[in-house]
Motif scaffolding. Structure first.
Motif, PDB file in Angstrom:
ATOM      1  N   LYS A 144      -1.104   4.384   8.015  1.00 11.82           N
ATOM      2  CA  LYS A 144      -0.625   5.302   6.974  1.00 11.82           C
ATOM      3  C   LYS A 144      -0.175   4.541   5.721  1.00 11.82           C
ATOM      4  CE  LYS A 144       2.715   6.994   9.569  1.00 11.82           C
ATOM      5  NZ  LYS A 144       2.596   6.061  10.707  1.00 11.82           N
ATOM      6  N   SER A 145       0.687   3.546   5.924  1.00 12.40           N
ATOM      7  CA  SER A 145       1.192   2.801   4.761  1.00 12.40           C
ATOM      8  C   SER A 145       0.074   2.023   4.079  1.00 12.40           C
ATOM      9  CB  SER A 145       2.291   1.822   5.184  1.00 12.40           C
ATOM     10  OG  SER A 145       3.395   2.527   5.674  1.00 12.40           O
ATOM     11  N   ILE A 146      -0.837   1.486   4.871  1.00 11.69           N
ATOM     12  CA  ILE A 146      -1.955   0.750   4.277  1.00 11.69           C
ATOM     13  C   ILE A 146      -2.775   1.687   3.380  1.00 11.69           C
ATOM     14  CG2 ILE A 146      -4.142  -0.441   4.798  1.00 11.69           C
ATOM     15  CD1 ILE A 146      -1.654  -2.164   5.351  1.00 11.69           C
ATOM     16  N   PRO A 186       8.245   3.425  -2.471  1.00 14.46           N
ATOM     17  CA  PRO A 186       8.049   2.537  -1.333  1.00 14.46           C
ATOM     18  C   PRO A 186       9.025   2.820  -0.194  1.00 14.46           C
ATOM     19  CG  PRO A 186       9.160   1.387  -3.097  1.00 14.46           C
ATOM     20  CD  PRO A 186       8.853   2.758  -3.613  1.00 14.46           C
ATOM     21  N   GLN A 187       8.673   2.291   0.952  1.00 14.75           N
ATOM     22  CA  GLN A 187       9.510   2.512   2.129  1.00 14.75           C
ATOM     23  C   GLN A 187      10.780   1.669   2.092  1.00 14.75           C
ATOM     24  OE1 GLN A 187       7.320   2.339   5.846  1.00 14.75           O
ATOM     25  NE2 GLN A 187       9.187   1.874   6.954  1.00 14.75           N
ATOM     26  N   MET A 188      10.658   0.436   1.606  1.00  8.53           N
ATOM     27  CA  MET A 188      11.807  -0.462   1.610  1.00  8.53           C
ATOM     28  C   MET A 188      12.676  -0.185   0.390  1.00  8.53           C
ATOM     29  SD  MET A 188      11.201  -2.018   4.347  1.00  8.53           S
ATOM     30  CE  MET A 188      12.093  -3.547   4.498  1.00  8.53           C
ATOM     31  N   ALA A 195       4.759   8.997  -1.330  1.00  8.99           N
ATOM     32  CA  ALA A 195       6.052   8.544  -0.821  1.00  8.99           C
ATOM     33  C   ALA A 195       5.867   8.013   0.602  1.00  8.99           C
ATOM     34  CB  ALA A 195       7.051   9.687  -0.830  1.00  8.99           C
ATOM     35  N   ASP A 196       6.320   6.795   0.835  1.00 10.91           N
ATOM     36  CA  ASP A 196       6.150   6.182   2.156  1.00 10.91           C
ATOM     37  C   ASP A 196       7.419   6.337   2.986  1.00 10.91           C
ATOM     38  OD1 ASP A 196       5.075   4.829   4.272  1.00 10.91           O
ATOM     39  OD2 ASP A 196       4.916   2.882   3.262  1.00 10.91           O
ATOM     40  N   GLU A 197       7.352   7.156   3.996  1.00  9.40           N
ATOM     41  CA  GLU A 197       8.468   7.392   4.942  1.00  9.40           C
ATOM     42  C   GLU A 197       9.803   7.639   4.229  1.00  9.40           C
ATOM     43  OE1 GLU A 197       7.950   7.655   8.130  1.00  9.40           O
ATOM     44  OE2 GLU A 197       6.246   6.401   8.684  1.00  9.40           O
ATOM     45  N   PRO A 198       9.870   8.655   3.378  1.00  9.85           N
ATOM     46  CA  PRO A 198      11.120   8.858   2.632  1.00  9.85           C
ATOM     47  C   PRO A 198      12.309   9.281   3.491  1.00  9.85           C
ATOM     48  CG  PRO A 198       9.555  10.615   2.149  1.00  9.85           C
ATOM     49  CD  PRO A 198       8.824   9.615   2.977  1.00  9.85           C
TER      50      PRO A 198
HETATM   51 MG   LIG Z   1       4.242   2.712   7.531  1.00 10.68          MG
END
Ligand SMILES: [Mg+2]
Ligand SMILES: Nc1ncnc2c1ncn2[C@@H]1O[C@H](COP(=O)(O)OP(=O)(O)O)[C@@H](O)[C@H]1O
Length: 324
Positions: A55-57, A103-105, A185-188
């Protein structure tokens, strides 16, 4: 190749035959492959699947933030432009202004030495030639909208003065300040408690009110979050898209055996874990990558990889059960 398109809606992003490989010390690893999908104007799509499914990729590939050891092939078309082919100056124009990325981080994504108000407003100065004062007041408006209060004080401060939840809202504010057309949005909601998750849901609703034609790609493994916000759901398993479905149809009648098991594994459905371990992209199973864990698997599933079959206008599935 099965294309996913609905002529009544305006396509904002088309992904065709996308494949991402990484060159690692252990050799070449294909982390996503055969991805074909369209995102429509104004819709929210949840990209779901277990950890490691790609997913993130996929998100990083769209916004072109992959590490150097990645090799990408295929097409990602936005407004007639292939994002995979453009040079860095055109990319800079699109990134932030047209397509924004959360981003997730959260912690490492804000600049520790730049005032919050400046970090939110700078896209407006870069992309729309706003004067400093106007960008600053736009930043404060967004902080107020997202209830990061007292907004004037927060704007003058620095990231280390904020709680994790506030930092995340600042990050979302800076992503949408330039009113992009597509937000990824990555894993908000990752790592947030129920109250903070509700806050994020409300923020996404406010973002949609602000710009109803905004398209959102929500990368999440949080099915409850997906259910609250998404119009459609895309399911990935071991680097491949295995189901595309309307939200209601997905939650009422999921198509792929993996989706069915994923929904049964929810706490509200009794928390039945999916048997077996998630497949490893570095060494994927033959045929259908889900077959070793699938209660319906037959000979063909072990031998041959099912294509993504279009069932009707809104539903696609990659499973031999559906191949007539
Ligand atoms: Mg991910
Ligand atoms: N820089 C990298 N080099 C090699 N493999 C990577 C790299 N980044 C991610 N991967 C691999 O790509 C796969 C998909 O990762 P990711 O997209 O982060 O999964 P998800 O977001 O669905 O949890 C994983 O197997 C991961 O190990």
């Amino acid at each position: 190749m099965s294309h996913v398109s609905d002529t009544s809606k305006e396509v904002i992003l088309s992904i065709r035959d996308l494949k991402v490989k990484f060159y690692t010390e252990e050799g070449e690893v294909t982390v996503i492959s055969d991805v074909n999908l369209d995102l429509f104007k104004g819709e929210t799509v949840a990209l779901i699947g277990e950890s490691g499914s790609g997913k993130s990729i996929l998100g990083h590939t769209i916004i072109r933030l992959l590490p150097k050891n990645a090799n990408v092939s295929g097409h990602i078309i936005y407004k007639g432009i292939d994002l995979l082919k453009i040079d860095s100056s055109l990319l800079r124009n699109i990134r932030g202004r047209e397509i924004a990325w959360i981003p997730q981080m959260v912690g490492s994504s804000l600049n520790p030495t730049v005032k919050i108000g400046v970090q939110i407003g700078e896209v407006l100065i870069d992309h729309y030639n706003y004067r400093n004062q106007r960008a600053w007041s736009s930043a404060i408006d967004l902080l107020k909208l997202f209830e990061v209060e007292p907004a004037e004080e927060v704007a003058k401060g620095y990231p280390h003065q904020l709680s994790g939840g506030m930092k995340q809202r600042v990050l979302i504010a800076s992503a949408i300040a330039a009113r992009p057309n597509l937000l990824i949005a990555d894993e908000p909601t990752k790592g947030l408690d129920t109250i903070k998750k509700t806050l994020i849901v409300n923020i996404f609703k406010k973002i949609k009110d602000l710009k109803p034609d905004l398209s959102i790609l929500l990368i999440t493994h949080d099915l409850k979050f997906a259910r609250e916000l998404a119009d459609r759901v895309i399911v990935m398993y071991c680097g491949k898209v295995i189901e595309i479905n309307d939200k209601n149809s997905f939650f009422e009648l999921p198509l792929h055996p993996y989706s069915k098991l994923l929904l049964k594994s929810l706490p509200s459905k009794g928390l039945y874990p999916i048997p077996g371990k998630p497949a490893n992209v570095a060494n994927p199973p033959s045929g259908c990558r889900f077959h070793p864990r699938c209660p319906y698997a037959s000979d063909i599933c072990e031998k041959s990889s099912p294509p993504l079959i279009k069932l009707d206008l809104n539903r696609c599935v990659a499973c031999w059960l559906y191949k007539r």
